[in-house]
Design an enzyme around this catalytic site. Structure first.
Site, PDB file in Angstrom:
ATOM      1  N   TYR A  37     -12.671  -4.069  -3.501  1.00 47.42           N
ATOM      2  CA  TYR A  37     -13.319  -4.431  -2.240  1.00 47.42           C
ATOM      3  C   TYR A  37     -14.788  -4.844  -2.419  1.00 47.42           C
ATOM      4  O   TYR A  37     -15.435  -5.210  -1.449  1.00 47.42           O
ATOM      5  CB  TYR A  37     -13.171  -3.304  -1.211  1.00 47.42           C
ATOM      6  CG  TYR A  37     -11.757  -3.264  -0.632  1.00 47.42           C
ATOM      7  CD1 TYR A  37     -11.305  -4.274   0.216  1.00 47.42           C
ATOM      8  CD2 TYR A  37     -10.869  -2.253  -0.970  1.00 47.42           C
ATOM      9  CE1 TYR A  37     -10.008  -4.267   0.725  1.00 47.42           C
ATOM     10  CE2 TYR A  37      -9.566  -2.233  -0.461  1.00 47.42           C
ATOM     11  CZ  TYR A  37      -9.152  -3.246   0.386  1.00 47.42           C
ATOM     12  OH  TYR A  37      -7.869  -3.239   0.882  1.00 47.42           O
TER      13      TYR A  37
ATOM     14  N   ARG B  70      -0.479 -14.626   4.513  1.00 48.46           N
ATOM     15  CA  ARG B  70      -1.224 -14.001   5.632  1.00 48.46           C
ATOM     16  C   ARG B  70      -0.445 -14.151   6.942  1.00 48.46           C
ATOM     17  O   ARG B  70      -0.415 -13.244   7.768  1.00 48.46           O
ATOM     18  CB  ARG B  70      -2.607 -14.637   5.788  1.00 48.46           C
ATOM     19  CG  ARG B  70      -3.555 -14.382   4.638  1.00 48.46           C
ATOM     20  CD  ARG B  70      -4.095 -12.988   4.592  1.00 48.46           C
ATOM     21  NE  ARG B  70      -5.075 -12.723   5.611  1.00 48.46           N
ATOM     22  CZ  ARG B  70      -5.935 -11.699   5.578  1.00 48.46           C
ATOM     23  NH1 ARG B  70      -5.906 -10.843   4.564  1.00 48.46           N
ATOM     24  NH2 ARG B  70      -6.789 -11.512   6.539  1.00 48.46           N
TER      25      ARG B  70
ATOM     26  N   THR C  63      -4.735  -7.787  10.765  1.00 43.42           N
ATOM     27  CA  THR C  63      -5.109  -6.492  10.173  1.00 43.42           C
ATOM     28  C   THR C  63      -4.605  -5.291  10.985  1.00 43.42           C
ATOM     29  O   THR C  63      -4.146  -4.303  10.425  1.00 43.42           O
ATOM     30  CB  THR C  63      -6.652  -6.419  10.055  1.00 43.42           C
ATOM     31  OG1 THR C  63      -7.100  -7.565   9.331  1.00 43.42           O
ATOM     32  CG2 THR C  63      -7.104  -5.165   9.350  1.00 43.42           C
TER      33      THR C  63
ATOM     34  N   ASN D   6      -1.656  -0.307   7.358  1.00 46.94           N
ATOM     35  CA  ASN D   6      -0.985  -1.566   7.713  1.00 46.94           C
ATOM     36  C   ASN D   6      -0.105  -2.106   6.590  1.00 46.94           C
ATOM     37  O   ASN D   6       0.151  -3.293   6.505  1.00 46.94           O
ATOM     38  CB  ASN D   6      -2.027  -2.600   8.170  1.00 46.94           C
ATOM     39  CG  ASN D   6      -3.143  -2.771   7.158  1.00 46.94           C
ATOM     40  OD1 ASN D   6      -3.017  -2.328   6.018  1.00 46.94           O
ATOM     41  ND2 ASN D   6      -4.221  -3.427   7.551  1.00 46.94           N
TER      42      ASN D   6
ATOM     43  N   LYS E 184       0.841  -1.200   0.000  1.00 43.10           N
ATOM     44  CA  LYS E 184       0.000   0.000   0.000  1.00 43.10           C
ATOM     45  C   LYS E 184       0.882   1.259   0.000  1.00 43.10           C
ATOM     46  O   LYS E 184       2.103   1.165   0.252  1.00 43.10           O
ATOM     47  CB  LYS E 184      -0.914  -0.042   1.232  1.00 43.10           C
ATOM     48  CG  LYS E 184      -1.954  -1.184   1.178  1.00 43.10           C
ATOM     49  CD  LYS E 184      -2.738  -1.279   2.488  1.00 43.10           C
ATOM     50  CE  LYS E 184      -3.864  -2.305   2.427  1.00 43.10           C
ATOM     51  NZ  LYS E 184      -4.555  -2.472   3.726  1.00 43.10           N
TER      52      LYS E 184
ATOM     53  N   HIS F 133      -1.837  -5.199   1.448  1.00 43.88           N
ATOM     54  CA  HIS F 133      -3.043  -6.004   1.251  1.00 43.88           C
ATOM     55  C   HIS F 133      -2.601  -7.410   0.866  1.00 43.88           C
ATOM     56  O   HIS F 133      -1.704  -7.564   0.027  1.00 43.88           O
ATOM     57  CB  HIS F 133      -3.934  -5.447   0.138  1.00 43.88           C
ATOM     58  CG  HIS F 133      -4.972  -6.460  -0.276  1.00 43.88           C
ATOM     59  ND1 HIS F 133      -6.108  -6.682   0.465  1.00 43.88           N
ATOM     60  CD2 HIS F 133      -4.990  -7.370  -1.286  1.00 43.88           C
ATOM     61  CE1 HIS F 133      -6.797  -7.675  -0.090  1.00 43.88           C
ATOM     62  NE2 HIS F 133      -6.142  -8.104  -1.156  1.00 43.88           N
TER      63      HIS F 133
ATOM     64  N   ARG G 188       3.383  -6.536   9.537  1.00 43.06           N
ATOM     65  CA  ARG G 188       2.560  -5.497  10.165  1.00 43.06           C
ATOM     66  C   ARG G 188       2.919  -5.310  11.641  1.00 43.06           C
ATOM     67  O   ARG G 188       2.801  -4.218  12.184  1.00 43.06           O
ATOM     68  CB  ARG G 188       1.074  -5.859  10.015  1.00 43.06           C
ATOM     69  CG  ARG G 188       0.538  -5.657   8.596  1.00 43.06           C
ATOM     70  CD  ARG G 188      -0.811  -6.341   8.452  1.00 43.06           C
ATOM     71  NE  ARG G 188      -1.534  -6.002   7.236  1.00 43.06           N
ATOM     72  CZ  ARG G 188      -2.667  -6.588   6.871  1.00 43.06           C
ATOM     73  NH1 ARG G 188      -3.198  -7.538   7.636  1.00 43.06           N
ATOM     74  NH2 ARG G 188      -3.278  -6.245   5.759  1.00 43.06           N
TER      75      ARG G 188
ATOM     76  N   GLU H  24      -9.107 -11.497  -7.179  1.00 41.36           N
ATOM     77  CA  GLU H  24      -8.271 -10.292  -7.070  1.00 41.36           C
ATOM     78  C   GLU H  24      -7.148 -10.296  -8.113  1.00 41.36           C
ATOM     79  O   GLU H  24      -6.830  -9.251  -8.679  1.00 41.36           O
ATOM     80  CB  GLU H  24      -7.683 -10.191  -5.665  1.00 41.36           C
ATOM     81  CG  GLU H  24      -8.761  -9.895  -4.627  1.00 41.36           C
ATOM     82  CD  GLU H  24      -8.232  -9.797  -3.206  1.00 41.36           C
ATOM     83  OE1 GLU H  24      -9.017  -9.428  -2.316  1.00 41.36           O
ATOM     84  OE2 GLU H  24      -7.043 -10.095  -2.959  1.00 41.36           O
TER      85      GLU H  24
HETATM   86  P1  GDP Z   1      -7.046  -7.419   5.798  1.00 37.12           P
HETATM   87  O1  GDP Z   1      -7.501  -8.571   4.931  1.00 37.12           O
HETATM   88  O2  GDP Z   1      -6.215  -7.843   6.970  1.00 37.12           O
HETATM   89  O3  GDP Z   1      -6.371  -6.313   5.008  1.00 37.12           O
HETATM   90  O4  GDP Z   1      -8.362  -6.767   6.452  1.00 37.12           O
HETATM   91  P2  GDP Z   1      -9.839  -6.561   5.868  1.00 37.12           P
HETATM   92  O5  GDP Z   1     -10.009  -7.254   4.554  1.00 37.12           O
HETATM   93  O6  GDP Z   1     -10.800  -6.883   6.950  1.00 37.12           O
HETATM   94  O7  GDP Z   1      -9.906  -4.971   5.661  1.00 37.12           O
HETATM   95  C1  GDP Z   1      -9.266  -4.334   4.562  1.00 37.12           C
HETATM   96  C2  GDP Z   1      -8.550  -3.080   5.031  1.00 37.12           C
HETATM   97  O8  GDP Z   1      -9.501  -2.130   5.513  1.00 37.12           O
HETATM   98  C3  GDP Z   1      -7.602  -3.301   6.196  1.00 37.12           C
HETATM   99  O9  GDP Z   1      -6.322  -3.760   5.784  1.00 37.12           O
HETATM  100  C4  GDP Z   1      -7.546  -1.920   6.806  1.00 37.12           C
HETATM  101  O10 GDP Z   1      -6.671  -1.056   6.075  1.00 37.12           O
HETATM  102  C5  GDP Z   1      -8.985  -1.411   6.620  1.00 37.12           C
HETATM  103  N1  GDP Z   1      -9.902  -1.698   7.736  1.00 37.12           N
HETATM  104  C6  GDP Z   1     -10.539  -2.882   7.963  1.00 37.12           C
HETATM  105  N2  GDP Z   1     -11.343  -2.816   9.045  1.00 37.12           N
HETATM  106  C7  GDP Z   1     -11.218  -1.549   9.516  1.00 37.12           C
HETATM  107  C8  GDP Z   1     -11.816  -0.846  10.628  1.00 37.12           C
HETATM  108  O11 GDP Z   1     -12.618  -1.381  11.403  1.00 37.12           O
HETATM  109  N3  GDP Z   1     -11.438   0.450  10.811  1.00 37.12           N
HETATM  110  C9  GDP Z   1     -10.556   1.074   9.984  1.00 37.12           C
HETATM  111  N4  GDP Z   1     -10.231   2.360  10.246  1.00 37.12           N
HETATM  112  N5  GDP Z   1      -9.971   0.462   8.925  1.00 37.12           N
HETATM  113  C10 GDP Z   1     -10.301  -0.824   8.694  1.00 37.12           C
HETATM  114 MG    MG Z   2      -9.003  -8.683   3.480  1.00 36.49          MG
END
Ligand code: GDP
Ligand code: MG
Length: 201
Positions: free
Chosen positions: A54, A119, A125, A156, A14, A159, A136, A170
């Site tokens: 997304y 992962r 996350t 973080n 990112k 992705h 991370r 994706e």
């Molecule tokens: P990942 O697969 O670990 O990247 O997490 P997710 O697919 O659940 O979410 C995608 C991205 O959205 C994350 O990497 C964060 O940058 C952001 N994100 C997810 N959940 C939250 C949240 O509850 N609050 C905020 N501020 N950002 C979030």
């Molecule tokens: Mg995800």
């Protein structure tokens, strides 16, 4: 069925990963475990591209909304809405801003259990609670508390696809088939060859 060693996953460094000059470090983590880099490019993704990314899985928005609402309740806070779809839309909206703010590097990594391995190395996350030793967990310090308070996406660095199905969709969204390169690495033999003949002179 395709051999497990052919499993593929999408990784996107990112904009904060680029700005923190962590590209080499991040790539090294995936390389040194034995995964094979089969596609890579640098680009500034449009908000529309991020929005589509997304929305590839119609369930994702609801799940992230539910996860976020649970997070507020667990901390004794009032969620901004009780509707997971509304919260999911808010998360997508801040993600569009975050990911299109500057250059990113999109990559496809291939190897046994690529999705789970990536992962594991990437970490959870939220950097505040990601394990030490993960990317991370080691290189950034953001939290849900801080990012939600400031109304932005949690920063973080990376992705990484969450499942094999997510990875397939994706990879098609970020790359065309011709950009995915099939080639042998010398180390493939020691990782996957059944008989290991030919090592001795
Ligand atoms: P990942 O697969 O670990 O990247 O997490 P997710 O697919 O659940 O979410 C995608 C991205 O959205 C994350 O990497 C964060 O940058 C952001 N994100 C997810 N959940 C939250 C949240 O509850 N609050 C905020 N501020 N950002 C979030
Ligand atoms: Mg995800």
């Amino acid at each position: 069925m395709t051999h497990l060693k052919k499993e593929r996953t999408l990784v996107v460094i990112k904009p904060d990963g680029i700005q923190r000059t962590l590209v080499g470090e991040i790539i090294q983590r995936y390389e040194r475990i034995g995964l094979k880099l089969i596609a890579i490019k640098m680009l500034v993704p449009s908000e529309d591209h991020v929005d589509k990314h997304y929305n590839l899985d119609p369930e994702w928005k609801k799940n992230v909304g539910e996860k976020s609402i649970k997070g507020y309740i667990d901390k004794g806070l009032e969620p901004p809405s009780q509707d997971p779809m509304v919260i999911g839309d808010q998360v997508i909206s801040v993600l569009k801003k975050y990911l299109s703010s500057g250059p990113v590097i999109a990559m496809v990594w291939q190897g046994a259990h690529a999705v789970k391995i990536v992962r594991k190395i990437t970490g959870g996350t939220e950097p505040l609670s990601s394990d030490v030793g993960t990317i991370r967990g080691d290189y950034v310090l953001d939290s849900y508390q801080m990012s939600d308070k400031d109304g932005r996406a949690i920063r973080n660095l990376i992705h990484a696809s969450g499942s094999a199905k997510e990875a397939d969709d994706e990879i098609k969204h970020w790359f065309v088939e011709e950009e995915l390169l099939d080639y042998n690495l010398v180390q493939d033999k020691i990782l996957y060859d059944v008989n290991l003949d030919g090592l001795l002179e």
